[in-house]
Enzyme design. Sequence first.
Site, PDB file in Angstrom:
ATOM      1  N   LYS A  54      39.960  32.349  31.680  1.00 15.08           N
ATOM      2  CA  LYS A  54      39.957  30.953  31.384  1.00 15.08           C
ATOM      3  C   LYS A  54      39.022  30.585  30.703  1.00 15.08           C
ATOM      4  O   LYS A  54      38.976  30.012  29.613  1.00 15.08           O
ATOM      5  CB  LYS A  54      40.217  30.333  32.691  1.00 15.08           C
ATOM      6  N   GLN A  98      39.417  26.976  41.166  1.00 20.95           N
ATOM      7  CA  GLN A  98      40.229  27.933  41.362  1.00 20.95           C
ATOM      8  C   GLN A  98      40.764  28.212  42.935  1.00 20.95           C
ATOM      9  O   GLN A  98      39.920  28.466  43.869  1.00 20.95           O
ATOM     10  CB  GLN A  98      39.514  29.259  40.935  1.00 20.95           C
ATOM     11  N   ASP A 121      45.180  21.266  36.049  1.00 21.37           N
ATOM     12  CA  ASP A 121      46.162  21.896  36.800  1.00 21.37           C
ATOM     13  C   ASP A 121      47.268  21.434  36.888  1.00 21.37           C
ATOM     14  O   ASP A 121      48.426  22.075  37.329  1.00 21.37           O
ATOM     15  CB  ASP A 121      45.496  22.447  38.136  1.00 21.37           C
TER      16      ASP A 121
HETATM   17  N1  GUN Z   1      44.720  30.536  41.732  1.00 17.02           N
HETATM   18  C1  GUN Z   1      45.843  31.373  41.170  1.00 17.02           C
HETATM   19  N2  GUN Z   1      46.591  30.552  40.294  1.00 17.02           N
HETATM   20  C2  GUN Z   1      45.838  29.190  39.927  1.00 17.02           C
HETATM   21  C3  GUN Z   1      46.090  28.127  39.075  1.00 17.02           C
HETATM   22  O1  GUN Z   1      46.787  28.081  38.353  1.00 17.02           O
HETATM   23  N3  GUN Z   1      45.164  27.159  39.323  1.00 17.02           N
HETATM   24  C4  GUN Z   1      44.040  27.193  40.059  1.00 17.02           C
HETATM   25  N4  GUN Z   1      43.240  26.259  40.314  1.00 17.02           N
HETATM   26  N5  GUN Z   1      43.861  28.226  40.896  1.00 17.02           N
HETATM   27  C5  GUN Z   1      44.761  29.336  40.808  1.00 17.02           C
END
Ligand code: GUN
Length: 301
Positions: A54, A98, A121
């Site tokens: 990311k 996350q 998100d």
């Molecule tokens: N953990 C696995 N996929 C995601 C996601 O799309 N967003 C977040 N915040 N955590 C994750």
Amino acid sequence: MTAKLIKGTEIREQILEEITAEVAEIKAKYGKVPGLVTILVGENPASISYVTLKIQTAHRVGFKEVQDSQPVTISEADLLALIDKYNKDDSINGILVQLPLPKHIDEKKVLNAIDPDKDVDGFHPVNVGRLMIGGDEVKFPPCTPAGIQEMIIRAGVETKGAEVVVVGRSNIVGKPIANMMIQKGKGANSTVTIVHTGTKDLAGHCKRADILIVAAGVPDLVKPEWIKPGACVIDVGVNRVGEKVNEAGKKVAILKGDVDFNAAKEIAGWITPVPGGVGPMTITMLMLNTLKSLKFKLGKK
Ligand code: GUN
């Protein structure tokens, strides 16, 4: 093979180039770039690799990127205070915590503490509500469903009046994509059925689908005879079914989707591969949401 492959890896490149150009334009005009902070608690290897990707992608498209790593022992109160700090930071347009979080932290409390206008998100209840209302109300569609819809649009698949069947009812994929596909507008206006573990005739529903979106987390769940000839099949499953050694001599996971790809590709009109299908779209749409967040702030649509 009769189906056209919808490659997330290719669509990702197109969208990231579009974002990079727009970021440069905004920077020249307003002297601002989108700012994204990713908060990582602990050292879960999968989370580390997601967050790294990311941050690398944010850097590539010209964002300000902040990687805030916190020890697994951080208290809930300290994490909430950290979120509050970024909520108030004008240079930050997107906050991503996350998941999963350690057990001593209430995930819901943490997600609800993020300013909904920085919730890239799309997990905050306010953004879930905005998505439900649809139209101009929507700010941040959740990234995986947004990626799925974008793939369907860019592949040129007709959605208006289409029978869409969604397999799976998760809050992250099944429920939001079903909600998005019933809205009026581009890449939607479909008739949607959600099927799940309580559904009586899974195969019967799938067979009616012009667009079949599968997010069940069960390898090879969808059999070729469940697919209507010419249908568009979107496979969201990423199931680790073993390990192999790659060309570089490194151990990597063997991934399988929820659809029996080799058989399905002979029947479907379009199909997404695993890996290289929906997967690369999630981070791409996170970048798009972060750019949108800055644009909302600047009063641009
Ligand atoms: N953990 C696995 N996929 C995601 C996601 O799309 N967003 C977040 N915040 N955590 C994750």
